[in-house]
Write a protein that holds these residues in place. Structure first.
Motif, short mmCIF file in Angstrom:
data_model
loop_
_atom_site.label_atom_id
_atom_site.label_comp_id
_atom_site.label_asym_id
_atom_site.label_seq_id
_atom_site.Cartn_x
_atom_site.Cartn_y
_atom_site.Cartn_z
N ASP A 172 64.53 -29.57 -28.39
CA ASP A 172 64.88 -28.15 -28.47
C ASP A 172 63.40 -27.47 -28.34
OD1 ASP A 172 67.44 -28.97 -28.22
OD2 ASP A 172 67.85 -28.55 -30.19
N PHE A 173 62.50 -27.84 -29.44
CA PHE A 173 61.11 -27.11 -29.31
C PHE A 173 60.48 -27.00 -28.18
CE2 PHE A 173 56.92 -26.45 -30.76
CZ PHE A 173 56.88 -25.06 -31.50
N ILE A 174 60.36 -28.51 -27.75
CA ILE A 174 59.35 -28.74 -26.52
C ILE A 174 60.11 -27.80 -25.25
CG2 ILE A 174 58.83 -30.30 -24.71
CD1 ILE A 174 58.53 -32.19 -27.18
N ARG A 175 61.47 -27.79 -25.20
CA ARG A 175 61.99 -27.19 -24.11
C ARG A 175 61.71 -25.66 -24.07
NH1 ARG A 175 68.27 -29.96 -24.08
NH2 ARG A 175 67.59 -31.60 -22.49
N GLU A 176 61.55 -25.04 -25.38
CA GLU A 176 61.52 -23.68 -25.50
C GLU A 176 60.05 -23.29 -25.50
OE1 GLU A 176 63.00 -22.64 -29.25
OE2 GLU A 176 65.17 -23.18 -28.87
N GLN A 177 59.29 -23.98 -26.03
CA GLN A 177 57.83 -23.66 -25.91
C GLN A 177 56.77 -24.52 -25.17
OE1 GLN A 177 56.76 -21.29 -28.22
NE2 GLN A 177 58.79 -20.96 -29.12
N GLY A 178 57.40 -25.33 -24.40
CA GLY A 178 56.22 -26.59 -23.81
C GLY A 178 56.31 -26.67 -22.48
N ASP A 180 55.85 -25.14 -19.89
CA ASP A 180 54.74 -24.83 -19.05
C ASP A 180 53.40 -25.35 -19.47
OD1 ASP A 180 56.46 -23.49 -17.32
OD2 ASP A 180 56.56 -21.79 -18.80
N GLU A 181 53.40 -25.98 -20.43
CA GLU A 181 52.13 -26.33 -21.26
C GLU A 181 51.21 -27.55 -20.50
OE1 GLU A 181 49.48 -25.61 -24.06
OE2 GLU A 181 51.13 -24.78 -24.05
N GLU A 182 50.10 -27.52 -20.21
CA GLU A 182 49.53 -28.45 -19.46
C GLU A 182 49.02 -29.37 -20.09
OE1 GLU A 182 45.29 -28.67 -16.70
OE2 GLU A 182 45.91 -26.90 -17.67
N GLY A 183 49.38 -30.71 -19.63
CA GLY A 183 48.98 -31.89 -20.38
C GLY A 183 50.08 -32.56 -21.43
N LEU A 184 51.22 -31.96 -21.31
CA LEU A 184 52.44 -32.25 -22.28
C LEU A 184 52.57 -33.59 -22.39
CD1 LEU A 184 54.37 -30.78 -24.29
CD2 LEU A 184 55.95 -30.62 -22.47
N PHE A 185 52.83 -34.44 -23.35
CA PHE A 185 52.80 -35.63 -23.78
C PHE A 185 51.58 -36.40 -23.14
CE2 PHE A 185 57.65 -34.35 -23.21
CZ PHE A 185 57.83 -34.83 -24.74
N ARG A 186 50.57 -35.73 -22.93
CA ARG A 186 49.25 -36.54 -22.49
C ARG A 186 48.34 -36.30 -23.53
NH1 ARG A 186 45.16 -35.02 -19.50
NH2 ARG A 186 46.19 -33.32 -18.66
N MET A 187 48.08 -34.87 -23.69
CA MET A 187 47.19 -34.49 -24.78
C MET A 187 47.77 -34.80 -26.38
SD MET A 187 45.85 -30.77 -22.96
CE MET A 187 44.86 -30.51 -24.49
N PRO A 188 46.78 -35.18 -26.96
CA PRO A 188 47.53 -35.42 -28.42
C PRO A 188 47.40 -34.13 -29.32
CG PRO A 188 44.85 -35.83 -28.23
CD PRO A 188 45.44 -35.63 -26.78
N GLY A 189 48.22 -34.20 -30.22
CA GLY A 189 48.49 -33.19 -31.18
C GLY A 189 47.52 -33.47 -32.32
N GLN A 190 47.64 -32.45 -33.48
CA GLN A 190 46.76 -32.60 -34.58
C GLN A 190 47.46 -33.73 -35.29
OE1 GLN A 190 46.87 -28.60 -36.53
NE2 GLN A 190 47.62 -27.82 -34.80
N ALA A 191 46.35 -34.49 -35.65
CA ALA A 191 46.74 -36.00 -36.14
C ALA A 191 47.12 -35.79 -37.51
CB ALA A 191 45.40 -36.92 -36.15
N THR A 213 53.78 -23.45 -34.41
CA THR A 213 53.57 -24.95 -34.37
C THR A 213 52.93 -25.42 -32.99
OG1 THR A 213 55.33 -25.11 -35.91
CG2 THR A 213 54.71 -27.13 -34.74
N ASP A 214 52.01 -26.28 -33.10
CA ASP A 214 51.35 -26.48 -31.73
C ASP A 214 52.48 -27.72 -30.91
OD1 ASP A 214 49.75 -27.48 -29.75
OD2 ASP A 214 48.76 -29.07 -31.18
N VAL A 215 52.88 -27.42 -29.86
CA VAL A 215 53.63 -28.06 -28.93
C VAL A 215 53.28 -29.42 -28.86
CG1 VAL A 215 52.93 -27.43 -26.84
CG2 VAL A 215 55.11 -27.97 -27.08
N HIS A 216 51.96 -29.61 -28.75
CA HIS A 216 51.26 -30.89 -28.63
C HIS A 216 51.37 -31.98 -29.90
CE1 HIS A 216 49.74 -29.99 -24.64
NE2 HIS A 216 49.08 -29.06 -25.05
#
Length: 244
Positions: A172-178, A180-191, A213-216
């Protein structure tokens, strides 16, 4: 206090032999995890290599793999398990503690805590996650590495659900916020934040994501959950019948 002072002051008390349950005819029956760990003795403070077996809500330890009678055991019900911060001056010491029920509100240096050492960071991570699943499973936690069916079965107690709450919340969060985000599921988030969120969900908490919250990070958390499932979302059998 420093990790060194903390590790030196925390000693491995001998677990009560009387609280151990009788061993089953098959040593493999009901075993959730088994392997070698070092435990610190309560008096000499030296390390002993022992074969540990996680079964039900107890952690048993034996002199070697062939022993049928445990030297002792640690009751995990109501306990807490913590990784201890690595000390750069002592490489190779992968320490974690088990704090028994009733000791969590006392001094952090309680002699009742059990100090254990794994052979590697990955080995320690596996033990901590396995023990945490045992501790928090009755409260809907320990979902990372848990069978999908078990998580769904527990969460259905609180209403109809087709997917784990963590999955629904992340999607749900990814649908709302991510989207249009470039590199979604490819760029790592904050470990560090991914680890904090994982531990929160594993402890039965339900942390909420907000606009900050960072979508990545959320995408990385979802990938981590799916990656640690004992059986993938697309079952092994289906992959065998329909190889890529």
């Amino acid at each position: 206090s420093s990790p060194t002072a903390r590790s030196k002051s925390m000693v491995m008390g001998e677990a009560s032999r009387g609280s151990c349950q009788p061993t089953s005819p098959s040593l493999q029956e009901g075993v959730l995890k088994a392997g070698w760990l070092k435990k610190q003795r309560s008096i000499m403070k030296n390390w002993q290599l022992r074969w540990f077996v996680l079964r039900a809500d107890h952690l048993y330890f034996y002199k070697d793999e062939e022993e049928t009678k445990p030297q002792g055991c640690i009751s995990l019900k109501g306990s807490q398990v913590n990784e201890l911060t690595a000390n750069p001056e002592e490489p190779g010491r992968h320490l974690f503690e088990i704090v028994p029920a009733g000791e969590k509100d006392k001094a952090a240096m309680s002699h009742e805590s059990f100090l254990l050492m794994a052979n590697s960071q990955s080995d320690m991570d596996d033990w901590v996650k396995a023990i945490r699943r045992v501790i928090w499973a009755p409260f809907g936690g320990g979902i990372f590495g848990q069978r999908l069916e078990d998580t769904i079965q527990y969460e259905r107690k609180f209403g109809p659900r087709l997917a784990p709450l963590l999955v629904e919340q992340c999607v749900d969060f990814i649908r709302e916020q991510g989207l249009d985000e470039e590199g979604l599921f490819r760029m790592p988030g904050q470990a560090n934040l991914v680890k904090e969120l994982q531990e929160a969900f594993d402890c039965g908490d339900k942390p909420q994501f907000d606009s900050n919250t960072d979508v990545h990070t959320v995408a990385s958390l979802l990938k981590l959950y799916l990656r640690e499932l004992p059986e993938p979302v697309v079952p092994f059998f289906w992959l065998f019948l329909h190889p890529c």
